[in-house]
Enzyme design. Structure first.
Site, PDB file in Angstrom:
ATOM      1  N   SER A 241     -19.007  31.965  -8.460  1.00  0.00           N
ATOM      2  CA  SER A 241     -17.559  31.780  -8.315  1.00  0.00           C
ATOM      3  C   SER A 241     -17.083  32.360  -6.980  1.00  0.00           C
ATOM      4  CB  SER A 241     -16.834  32.397  -9.511  1.00  0.00           C
ATOM      5  OG  SER A 241     -15.503  31.927  -9.592  1.00  0.00           O
TER       6      SER A 241
ATOM      7  N   ASP B  84     -16.799  22.153 -15.271  1.00  0.00           N
ATOM      8  CA  ASP B  84     -16.098  23.311 -14.709  1.00  0.00           C
ATOM      9  C   ASP B  84     -14.623  22.946 -14.524  1.00  0.00           C
ATOM     10  OD1 ASP B  84     -15.089  25.383 -13.135  1.00  0.00           O
ATOM     11  OD2 ASP B  84     -16.961  25.614 -12.007  1.00  0.00           O
TER      12      ASP B  84
ATOM     13  N   HIS C  76     -17.707  26.535 -16.063  1.00  0.00           N
ATOM     14  CA  HIS C  76     -17.622  27.412 -14.901  1.00  0.00           C
ATOM     15  C   HIS C  76     -18.552  28.620 -14.994  1.00  0.00           C
ATOM     16  CE1 HIS C  76     -15.913  29.199 -11.352  1.00  0.00           C
ATOM     17  NE2 HIS C  76     -15.592  30.294 -12.002  1.00  0.00           N
TER      18      HIS C  76
END
Length: 219
Positions: free
Chosen positions: A65, A162, A192
């Site tokens: 991320s 995601d 995600h």
């Protein structure tokens, strides 16, 4: 640093006899600092401090991320030490892109209030409160607007389900980096977090493959 992926990578590295560093950014998890006062620039400096003060020898960085954004900055700043990158749902320019997609009147309201209340299923309260100043500072670290001067091997793993960072962000990163050794792997039913067993296996295989590749180059 105590997440599923971080611990799985540690176990894998131990099995190979490789050193491994996992850490929390300032204001997050076990680290000191006030999250409300943190910035992308400060977290970038956290990564560089780890590389400069703790890491020895060539490094493969794994960033998930926001970490996927920061690892690119680390590779740009320390090209002699960072020899490969693996991004997991890399949120490159993420919050800035999301903010810029908001209607003008919403952006003006956020600017006036000084806080962006962004809905998220990953927050206990169902919302993240992001300082407007954080967004403005983050703009200085955006990378997708021009070629990204990263020359090392890069692997980008992304789940097509995601709903936080669109999977095509990884395609954009692959297109922008200067490196020619770039693979993007999309998992059709991953989200995600990418922390299911098959996701972790893919991550570990990707690390293993890069270690083999780099060992061959060194030898």
């Amino acid at each position: 640093m105590n997440g599923t992926k971080a611990l799985a990578i540690e176990e894998f590295c131990k099995s190979l006899g490789h050193a491994y560093i996992r850490f929390d950014y300032s204001g997050v998890g076990n680290s000191d600092g006030n999250l409300q006062e943190c910035t992308v620039g400060r977290w970038r400096q956290d990564v560089l401090s780890i590389i400069d003060e703790l890491a020895e020898g060539p490094q493969i960085l794994v960033g998930s991320s926001l970490g996927g954004w920061l690892m690119l900055h680390a590779a740009i700043a320390r090209p002699q030490k960072v020899v490969a990158l693996i991004g997991v749902a890399a949120a490159v320019d993420g919050l800035v892109t999301k903010f810029n997609q908001l209607p003008i009147e919403v952006k003006k309201e956020i600017e006036m209030k000084g806080v962006w209340s962004m809905p998220s299923k990953y927050s206990k309260d169902g919302v993240y409160h992001i300082q407007y100043s954080f967004i403005k500072e983050a703009e200085h670290h955006c990378l997708l607007h021009s070629p990204i001067p990263v020359n090392c091997p890069l692997r980008l793993l992304h789940g097509m389900e995601d709903d936080v960072v669109p999977w095509y962000t990884s395609i954009q990163v692959a297109d922008r980096v200067v490196s020619t050794d770039v693979d993007v792997i999309l998992r059709k039913h991953s989200d995600h977090r990418m922390k299911e067993k098959a996701d972790i296996q893919l991550l570990v295989y990707s690390i293993d493959d890069l270690i083999d590749k780099l060992s061959t180059v060194v030898n």
